[in-house]
Structure formats: C-alpha cells, structure tokens
Design a protein around this motif. Structure first.
Motif, mmCIF file in Angstrom:
data_model
loop_
_atom_site.group_PDB
_atom_site.id
_atom_site.type_symbol
_atom_site.label_atom_id
_atom_site.label_comp_id
_atom_site.label_asym_id
_atom_site.label_seq_id
_atom_site.Cartn_x
_atom_site.Cartn_y
_atom_site.Cartn_z
ATOM 1 N N SER A 148 3.465 5.893 8.911
ATOM 2 C CA SER A 148 4.927 6.442 8.751
ATOM 3 C C SER A 148 4.721 8.476 10.211
ATOM 4 O O SER A 148 3.215 8.736 9.803
ATOM 5 C CB SER A 148 4.877 7.072 7.590
ATOM 6 N N LYS A 203 8.557 4.263 9.326
ATOM 7 C CA LYS A 203 7.736 3.255 8.368
ATOM 8 C C LYS A 203 7.302 2.311 9.050
ATOM 9 O O LYS A 203 8.103 1.764 9.618
ATOM 10 C CB LYS A 203 8.031 3.165 7.420
ATOM 11 N N TRP A 204 6.154 1.937 10.035
ATOM 12 C CA TRP A 204 6.065 1.058 10.559
ATOM 13 C C TRP A 204 4.659 0.289 11.000
ATOM 14 O O TRP A 204 3.703 0.566 10.409
ATOM 15 C CB TRP A 204 7.040 1.182 12.088
ATOM 16 N N SER A 205 4.458 -1.421 11.025
ATOM 17 C CA SER A 205 3.403 -1.776 11.395
ATOM 18 C C SER A 205 3.881 -2.772 12.222
ATOM 19 O O SER A 205 4.443 -2.938 12.749
ATOM 20 C CB SER A 205 3.274 -2.757 10.262
ATOM 21 N N HIS A 257 4.137 -1.201 5.764
ATOM 22 C CA HIS A 257 3.676 -0.091 6.440
ATOM 23 C C HIS A 257 2.819 0.281 6.760
ATOM 24 O O HIS A 257 2.250 0.898 5.525
ATOM 25 C CB HIS A 257 4.711 0.269 6.544
ATOM 26 N N PRO A 273 13.627 -5.631 8.379
ATOM 27 C CA PRO A 273 12.925 -5.052 8.892
ATOM 28 C C PRO A 273 13.095 -5.115 10.984
ATOM 29 O O PRO A 273 14.050 -6.233 10.494
ATOM 30 C CB PRO A 273 11.252 -5.330 9.377
#
Length: 132
Positions: free
Chosen positions: A41, A11-13, A38, A91
């Motif tokens: 995915s 899961k990222w941003s 996030h 994170p």
C-alpha cells in the motif's frame, strides 16, 4: 520537474505475490475491510513520462517500459480476490519491461469497493497515445 497528471493511494501486488497467496489471503478479502488482495500500500503518481509508487516497496518506471495496459480480471488475478467478486472493482494490470513484470493495482480503493482504476487506465492510455 515533470508535470503530475494524477496521484492517489494504491494497493498493489506483483504477479508472483498473487500466484503465491495462501488460502487465508483469499478468504480474508471477503471477511475483512482491507479491500482486494494486495501485498503493498502506498501512493502512486502518474507524470507525462513515468509512474512512481511510493510504498513499503518503492517502484518507478518510464511509460516507455510499459508493455501492456489492461483493466480487468485474468487467470492470475480472478474475481474471487475482490470483495463482491469484482462487481464494483477490477484490477488495473500493468505489464512492465525492465525486469518488473506484471503489477495488479487498485487505485483510490474505498470501503464501498470502488476504485479510480478506469480513470487511471484512460489517463495512461491517453499519455501513451500522445507519445506515439
């Protein structure tokens, strides 16, 4: 073919996505079961030379483009964006050159709010040490 060292769910941003979140995004972290804040995915893979993210937005970069590796919260991604205020998950922040910028990742996040971020942090650090 490169050797795969690690793979998992991510899961990222980006930094811009975190900075431009709305109030509902922040509140949703604590009342929903979707995990930390996030925007994307997918799957993540670490090889001896690169990181590949296969998600709604695909991203890949050579480890040589990695300018900074950090595990923890900062002024952009505070504890309030993680369930339990980050007591069990923090994170993995990557600063990537070549126009990518800062990425905030949660790898193999589970419903108990745990991640494999520390494992990935140590693995990436180890690969980078071998290159130098």
């Amino acid at each position: 073919m490169e050797n795969i060292l690690l793979s998992g769910k991510v899961k990222w941003s980006t930094e811009d996505e975190v900075l431009n979140r709305n109030t509902m995004d922040q509140v949703g972290v604590h009342v929903s079961g979707v995990g930390p804040f996030h925007c994307h995915s997918g799957e993540i893979t670490l090889t001896e030379k690169a990181i590949y993210i296969d998600a709604d937005v695909d991203l890949s970069f050579n480890l040589g483009d990695l300018e900074q590796l950090f595990l923890g919260f900062d002024e952009v991604f505070p504890r309030t964006l993680v369930k339990n205020f980050g007591m069990t998950a923090q994170p993995l922040r990557l600063q990537v050159g070549a126009g990518v910028g800062f990425l905030y990742l949660f790898i193999d996040y589970n419903m108990m709010s745990f991640t494999n971020n520390k494992l990935w942090f140590n693995a990436i650090k180890s690969v980078l040490a071998e290159v130098e």
